[in-house]
Design an enzyme around this catalytic site. Structure first.
Site, PDB file in Angstrom:
ATOM      1  N   GLU A   1      39.187  26.820  23.243  1.00 58.25           N
ATOM      2  CA  GLU A   1      38.210  26.407  22.229  1.00 58.25           C
ATOM      3  C   GLU A   1      38.222  24.890  22.172  1.00 58.25           C
ATOM      4  O   GLU A   1      39.244  24.269  22.449  1.00 58.25           O
ATOM      5  CB  GLU A   1      38.639  26.925  20.841  1.00 58.25           C
ATOM      6  CG  GLU A   1      38.643  28.419  20.717  1.00 58.25           C
ATOM      7  CD  GLU A   1      39.424  28.882  19.480  1.00 58.25           C
ATOM      8  OE1 GLU A   1      39.902  28.032  18.700  1.00 58.25           O
ATOM      9  OE2 GLU A   1      39.564  30.097  19.309  1.00 58.25           O
TER      10      GLU A   1
ATOM     11  N   LYS B   1      38.782  21.343  20.580  1.00 55.70           N
ATOM     12  CA  LYS B   1      39.652  20.884  19.499  1.00 55.70           C
ATOM     13  C   LYS B   1      38.841  19.893  18.674  1.00 55.70           C
ATOM     14  O   LYS B   1      38.512  18.803  19.140  1.00 55.70           O
ATOM     15  CB  LYS B   1      40.913  20.225  20.060  1.00 55.70           C
ATOM     16  CG  LYS B   1      41.896  19.869  18.979  1.00 55.70           C
ATOM     17  CD  LYS B   1      43.215  19.410  19.564  1.00 55.70           C
ATOM     18  CE  LYS B   1      44.275  19.217  18.499  1.00 55.70           C
ATOM     19  NZ  LYS B   1      43.834  18.453  17.351  1.00 55.70           N
TER      20      LYS B   1
ATOM     21  N   ARG C   1      41.790  20.698   8.811  1.00 59.83           N
ATOM     22  CA  ARG C   1      41.910  22.147   8.807  1.00 59.83           C
ATOM     23  C   ARG C   1      41.588  22.708   7.421  1.00 59.83           C
ATOM     24  O   ARG C   1      41.997  22.145   6.414  1.00 59.83           O
ATOM     25  CB  ARG C   1      43.340  22.505   9.188  1.00 59.83           C
ATOM     26  CG  ARG C   1      43.552  23.964   9.494  1.00 59.83           C
ATOM     27  CD  ARG C   1      44.859  24.076  10.238  1.00 59.83           C
ATOM     28  NE  ARG C   1      45.180  25.426  10.600  1.00 59.83           N
ATOM     29  CZ  ARG C   1      46.044  25.734  11.553  1.00 59.83           C
ATOM     30  NH1 ARG C   1      46.638  24.777  12.243  1.00 59.83           N
ATOM     31  NH2 ARG C   1      46.328  26.983  11.836  1.00 59.83           N
TER      32      ARG C   1
ATOM     33  N   ARG D   1      45.578  21.821   5.434  1.00 62.02           N
ATOM     34  CA  ARG D   1      46.665  22.015   6.406  1.00 62.02           C
ATOM     35  C   ARG D   1      48.010  22.071   5.683  1.00 62.02           C
ATOM     36  O   ARG D   1      48.933  22.754   6.051  1.00 62.02           O
ATOM     37  CB  ARG D   1      46.609  20.841   7.399  1.00 62.02           C
ATOM     38  CG  ARG D   1      47.897  20.424   8.086  1.00 62.02           C
ATOM     39  CD  ARG D   1      48.212  21.343   9.232  1.00 62.02           C
ATOM     40  NE  ARG D   1      49.309  20.874  10.054  1.00 62.02           N
ATOM     41  CZ  ARG D   1      50.592  21.011   9.758  1.00 62.02           C
ATOM     42  NH1 ARG D   1      50.967  21.584   8.637  1.00 62.02           N
ATOM     43  NH2 ARG D   1      51.516  20.579  10.599  1.00 62.02           N
TER      44      ARG D   1
ATOM     45  N   GLU E   1      38.095  24.305  11.234  1.00 59.03           N
ATOM     46  CA  GLU E   1      38.218  22.852  11.137  1.00 59.03           C
ATOM     47  C   GLU E   1      36.883  22.322  10.613  1.00 59.03           C
ATOM     48  O   GLU E   1      35.822  22.648  11.154  1.00 59.03           O
ATOM     49  CB  GLU E   1      38.521  22.292  12.537  1.00 59.03           C
ATOM     50  CG  GLU E   1      38.846  20.827  12.566  1.00 59.03           C
ATOM     51  CD  GLU E   1      40.343  20.515  12.391  1.00 59.03           C
ATOM     52  OE1 GLU E   1      41.145  21.424  12.077  1.00 59.03           O
ATOM     53  OE2 GLU E   1      40.695  19.333  12.571  1.00 59.03           O
TER      54      GLU E   1
ATOM     55  N   PHE F   1      37.785  29.295  13.596  1.00 66.29           N
ATOM     56  CA  PHE F   1      38.419  29.714  14.849  1.00 66.29           C
ATOM     57  C   PHE F   1      39.362  30.902  14.710  1.00 66.29           C
ATOM     58  O   PHE F   1      39.861  31.406  15.701  1.00 66.29           O
ATOM     59  CB  PHE F   1      39.121  28.542  15.554  1.00 66.29           C
ATOM     60  CG  PHE F   1      40.092  27.768  14.682  1.00 66.29           C
ATOM     61  CD1 PHE F   1      41.316  28.294  14.337  1.00 66.29           C
ATOM     62  CD2 PHE F   1      39.761  26.494  14.230  1.00 66.29           C
ATOM     63  CE1 PHE F   1      42.207  27.586  13.557  1.00 66.29           C
ATOM     64  CE2 PHE F   1      40.653  25.767  13.439  1.00 66.29           C
ATOM     65  CZ  PHE F   1      41.875  26.313  13.099  1.00 66.29           C
TER      66      PHE F   1
ATOM     67  N   ARG G   1      55.263  26.990  15.325  1.00 67.20           N
ATOM     68  CA  ARG G   1      54.716  26.245  16.449  1.00 67.20           C
ATOM     69  C   ARG G   1      55.162  26.983  17.688  1.00 67.20           C
ATOM     70  O   ARG G   1      56.339  27.244  17.859  1.00 67.20           O
ATOM     71  CB  ARG G   1      55.275  24.822  16.457  1.00 67.20           C
ATOM     72  CG  ARG G   1      54.453  23.862  17.290  1.00 67.20           C
ATOM     73  CD  ARG G   1      54.987  22.460  17.234  1.00 67.20           C
ATOM     74  NE  ARG G   1      54.827  21.799  15.949  1.00 67.20           N
ATOM     75  CZ  ARG G   1      53.682  21.293  15.490  1.00 67.20           C
ATOM     76  NH1 ARG G   1      52.577  21.394  16.221  1.00 67.20           N
ATOM     77  NH2 ARG G   1      53.626  20.705  14.328  1.00 67.20           N
TER      78      ARG G   1
ATOM     79  N   LYS H   1      47.892  22.640  22.638  1.00 64.36           N
ATOM     80  CA  LYS H   1      46.862  21.622  22.387  1.00 64.36           C
ATOM     81  C   LYS H   1      46.820  20.597  23.515  1.00 64.36           C
ATOM     82  O   LYS H   1      47.856  20.173  24.013  1.00 64.36           O
ATOM     83  CB  LYS H   1      47.088  20.942  21.040  1.00 64.36           C
ATOM     84  CG  LYS H   1      48.453  20.331  20.807  1.00 64.36           C
ATOM     85  CD  LYS H   1      48.556  19.816  19.366  1.00 64.36           C
ATOM     86  CE  LYS H   1      49.938  19.296  19.045  1.00 64.36           C
ATOM     87  NZ  LYS H   1      50.149  19.009  17.631  1.00 64.36           N
TER      88      LYS H   1
HETATM   89  P1  ATP Z   1      49.904  20.090  13.796  1.00 58.58           P
HETATM   90  O1  ATP Z   1      48.817  20.586  12.906  1.00 58.58           O
HETATM   91  O2  ATP Z   1      50.041  20.860  15.058  1.00 58.58           O
HETATM   92  O3  ATP Z   1      51.183  19.742  13.104  1.00 58.58           O
HETATM   93  P2  ATP Z   1      48.548  17.642  13.779  1.00 58.58           P
HETATM   94  O4  ATP Z   1      48.179  17.910  12.361  1.00 58.58           O
HETATM   95  O5  ATP Z   1      49.135  16.331  14.134  1.00 58.58           O
HETATM   96  O6  ATP Z   1      49.503  18.729  14.350  1.00 58.58           O
HETATM   97  P3  ATP Z   1      47.035  18.022  16.093  1.00 58.58           P
HETATM   98  O7  ATP Z   1      48.264  17.843  16.868  1.00 58.58           O
HETATM   99  O8  ATP Z   1      45.928  17.087  16.380  1.00 58.58           O
HETATM  100  O9  ATP Z   1      47.228  17.949  14.573  1.00 58.58           O
HETATM  101  O10 ATP Z   1      46.519  19.526  16.384  1.00 58.58           O
HETATM  102  C1  ATP Z   1      46.564  20.660  15.616  1.00 58.58           C
HETATM  103  C2  ATP Z   1      45.373  20.743  14.661  1.00 58.58           C
HETATM  104  O11 ATP Z   1      44.137  20.806  15.367  1.00 58.58           O
HETATM  105  C3  ATP Z   1      45.314  22.016  13.855  1.00 58.58           C
HETATM  106  O12 ATP Z   1      46.185  21.980  12.765  1.00 58.58           O
HETATM  107  C4  ATP Z   1      43.852  22.091  13.429  1.00 58.58           C
HETATM  108  O13 ATP Z   1      43.675  21.383  12.247  1.00 58.58           O
HETATM  109  C5  ATP Z   1      43.127  21.330  14.523  1.00 58.58           C
HETATM  110  N1  ATP Z   1      42.181  22.124  15.337  1.00 58.58           N
HETATM  111  C6  ATP Z   1      41.001  21.650  15.801  1.00 58.58           C
HETATM  112  N2  ATP Z   1      40.350  22.554  16.525  1.00 58.58           N
HETATM  113  C7  ATP Z   1      41.117  23.683  16.539  1.00 58.58           C
HETATM  114  C8  ATP Z   1      40.970  24.968  17.137  1.00 58.58           C
HETATM  115  N3  ATP Z   1      39.919  25.302  17.867  1.00 58.58           N
HETATM  116  N4  ATP Z   1      41.979  25.854  16.937  1.00 58.58           N
HETATM  117  C9  ATP Z   1      43.061  25.548  16.191  1.00 58.58           C
HETATM  118  N5  ATP Z   1      43.242  24.336  15.602  1.00 58.58           N
HETATM  119  C10 ATP Z   1      42.283  23.404  15.769  1.00 58.58           C
END
Ligand code: ATP
Length: 630
Positions: A272, A274, A279, A320, A350, A390, A466, A472
């Site tokens: 998918e 990103k 979130r 989130r 998102e 998603f 995780r 990702k």
């Molecule tokens: P994390 O949430 O993994 O601690 P982070 O907040 O620093 O890390 P990223 O590392 O950029 O964020 O990536 C995870 C986040 O990406 C998810 O928490 C969600 O908010 C976002 N996201 C965007 N698109 C999607 C998708 N298609 N499926 C799941 N998450 C997605």
């Protein structure tokens, strides 16, 4: 349990700077608790009267608490404020006055009628040297204060708190006065509570994974503890998702290359885009009307149709960080009501700002302007959001997290429109091989998206975890590292030279050691912040300053002053190196990890709690991956 007993535990908890002792003291406290009160105790030790995701704040500012203390002990408000300033803590000021008032005499044993706590609190004006109020009675009064709304709220809150303080012994007074201000800084993290619950009932920490599982599904420590105390282990294992209680989000792993991802995900997998927004977890419950019609009384129906006392919010949104953000996004709330075809559901997506004229996604810096408490309506017009959904975790009364991704996605497709005005299905493709990943990745990035999320087709939804069920891939923004690092501010070094003007010269930051529920240091940050950022950090640090090292912080470095671990910064570094001065991932020789050339990317704000910072385990993996990438 008497509140005075709990207050003695507060004293012990406050006195320790060791995490293991915290667990030990807490487990003794839990052993003394009854099933009916364990939930309330779990909230109270964190200085709250509800789980953290409920916006039930006691809502009293310093001046209001000072008025309540003055009123309770017949003192001048200015004197209370002065005493508070010199002692540096409202609870201590209240305790001192309470002691004085007891010495003056006039106290008599306080009688409480167990079944009508509120009435007895209102009618009695007796002072108690050793109060007989139970934990539940104090909790209920605090909750009552939190619930006052409308005209006369200030007076009601002040007089209820003052009446309550009058009935308490000085040690209890100290802690109760700190609760409304959020200054009851015992530093007890959720994993510490889970360890202590296991220790209290089982004699060891072996039940922590089961407790954690239940907690991941509901995020409600009080609810988990009460279920455990009432229904034992079996009850815990049966805990399902509840609409209205946020689920701790599934999180993604990182890998250095598409080839590595294919090895992990197998032949076929989902991909998918990103989205670079924020979130949103959507909780949709049946409308008030249909709920009431199905099985309630006429009185309920009248209440619901006149709209006076809604029993259920139709839609709730969580961030989130599991904060209730419903009020900030009325456009998403309306969109969900209009466009999602389900009676009840929990969805994840998102939200991202977009330009409706050109159908363009806007950058994160724009989207994030929507995260505000005020002038919400104005921003709804200026920056409309689209929620790209998603995942689906709950549908029409059933927890579906155990179903594989493929099936959840199919159900999701049945209830969310592809091209809704506000709510849309996130695009998804089934891919094979590294080449297809690269192709889709480039496509996504050229459309202004952040990269890709790869998902295992047969994986359940893993709440709070995780794992390699999600991987990702972000647009390369972090040099040799596969990601930025989210660090918690632990301490502050005062400024020298030009920086004295900002108050802060540098920061001691750390990451989270999940197993031990500790914060360990990984870097000192002195450069890479603009003047404005230094000023911002200084403001934050002033608010979070504490007198001694918090019990959950493990550090070899002594900053000028310590702060409560709360604020998360996203840090970009050139490399992760080994270092003897930091405690993150320290081996038996005391060599830990450090960040080389750290720079601030952004303040994570309320998006992440301290416990959501990058973990030591992740740092270790990133350390290994950086060499693979080269
Ligand atoms: P994390 O949430 O993994 O601690 P982070 O907040 O620093 O890390 P990223 O590392 O950029 O964020 O990536 C995870 C986040 O990406 C998810 O928490 C969600 O908010 C976002 N996201 C965007 N698109 C999607 C998708 N298609 N499926 C799941 N998450 C997605």
């Amino acid at each position: 349990m008497k509140f005075s007993t709990l207050a003695q535990y507060y004293e012990k908890l406050e006195a320790t700077s060791k995490r293991l002792e915290l667990v030990d003291i807490l487990s003794k406290l839990f052993k003394e608790a009854k099933a009916e009160e364990i939930g309330k105790i779990c909230y109270l030790i964190q200085g709250r009267v509800a789980p953290f995701f409920e916006a039930t704040e006691i809502g009293m500012a310093e001046s209001m608490v000072a008025s309540a203390i003055a009123k309770a002990f017949g003192e001048d408000k200015d004197k209370v404020t002065k005493s508070y300033r010199s002692l540096g803590n409202m609870g201590l000021a209240a305790q001192k006055l309470s002691q004085g008032s007891h010495q003056k005499g006039g106290q008599a044993p306080f009688k409480v009628h167990p079944s009508t706590p509120s009435a007895s609190l209102r009618t009695s004006s007796l002072r108690a040297s050793s109060s007989k109020l139970s934990v539940s009675e104090v909790f209920d009064e605090l909750l009552k204060i939190a619930k006052f709304t409308g005209k006369g709220t200030v007076e009601q809150k002040v007089s209820t708190l003052s009446e309550l303080l009058k009935k308490l012994d000085p040690v209890s007074v100290k802690h109760v006065a700190n609760i409304p201000l959020g200054t009851l800084r015992l530093g007890i993290g959720d994993p510490t509570v889970l360890d202590a619950l296991s220790l209290a009932k089982k004699g060891d920490k072996s039940l922590r994974p089961v407790l954690e599982d239940a907690y991941n599904k509901t995020s409600d420590l009080g609810y988990v503890a009460e279920t455990y105390f009432k229904l034992q282990e079996g009850g815990l294992k049966n805990i399902k998702l509840v609409v209205g209680k946020p689920i701790r989000p599934a999180l993604a792993e990182r890998l250095p290359s598409a080839e590595e991802a294919v090895k992990r995900l197998g032949g076929e997998f989902a991909a998918e885009p990103k989205f670079d927004g924020f979130r949103v977890q959507v909780h949709l419950s049946p409308s008030i009307k249909s709920e009431v019609i199905r099985g309630s009384t006429l009185k309920d129906l009248a209440r619901a149709t006149s709209g006076v006392e809604p029993r259920l919010e139709h839609v709730k949104l969580f961030s989130r960080n599991l904060e209730n953000t419903t009020h900030a996004f009325p456009d998403i709330v309306e969109g969900v009501k209009r466009e999602v075809g389900a009676k009840s559901a929990i969805l994840e997506g998102e939200a991202i700002a977009y330009n409706p004229t050109t159908s363009e996604f806007l950058p994160f810096q724009e989207t994030t302007k929507r995260r505000r408490k005020y002038q919400v309506e104005e921003m709804v017009k200026k920056l409309p959001l689209v929620l790209f959904v998603f995942d689906l975790l709950y549908l029409n009364g059933k927890d579906i997290t155990e179903k594989p991704y493929r099936e959840r996605r199919k159900l999701l497709t049945g209830i969310v429109p592809k091209e809704g005005k506000v709510v849309r299905l996130a695009e998804e493709r089934t891919l094979k091989g590294a080449g297809e990943i690269t192709k889709f990745f480039n496509e996504a990035v050229s459309e202004g998206l952040e990269g890709l999320m790869l998902k295992k087709l047969d994986s359940p939804y893993v709440a709070g975890g995780r794992g390699f069920h999600w991987i990702k891939f972000k647009r390369s923004q972090a040099g040799e590292l596969t990601d930025t690092v989210d660090c918690v501010i632990l301490g502050v070094f005062s400024g020298k030279g030009k920086r004295t003007e900002f108050g802060v010269g540098g920061l001691l930051v750390g990451v989270y050691e999940k197993k031990r529920d500790e914060f360990v240091t990984i870097s000192r940050i002195g450069t890479g912040l603009t003047d404005e950022e230094f000023r911002q950090v200084n403001e934050l640090a002033k608010k979070l300053k504490v007198s001694h090292k918090p019990s959950r912080v493990n550090s070899k470095i002594e900053p000028t002053f310590w702060v409560e671990p709360k604020e998360v910064l996203e840090i970009y570094a050139d490399e992760i190196t080994r270092s003897p001065i930091h405690t993150a991932g320290a081996d038996k020789d005391g060599i830990g990890y450090a960040l080389r050339f750290p720079r601030l990317v952004k303040f994570r704000g309320k998006d992440k709690r301290a416990e959501d910072a990058t973990t030591v385990e992740e740092v270790e993996k990133m350390y290994k991956q950086q060499y693979k990438k080269k």
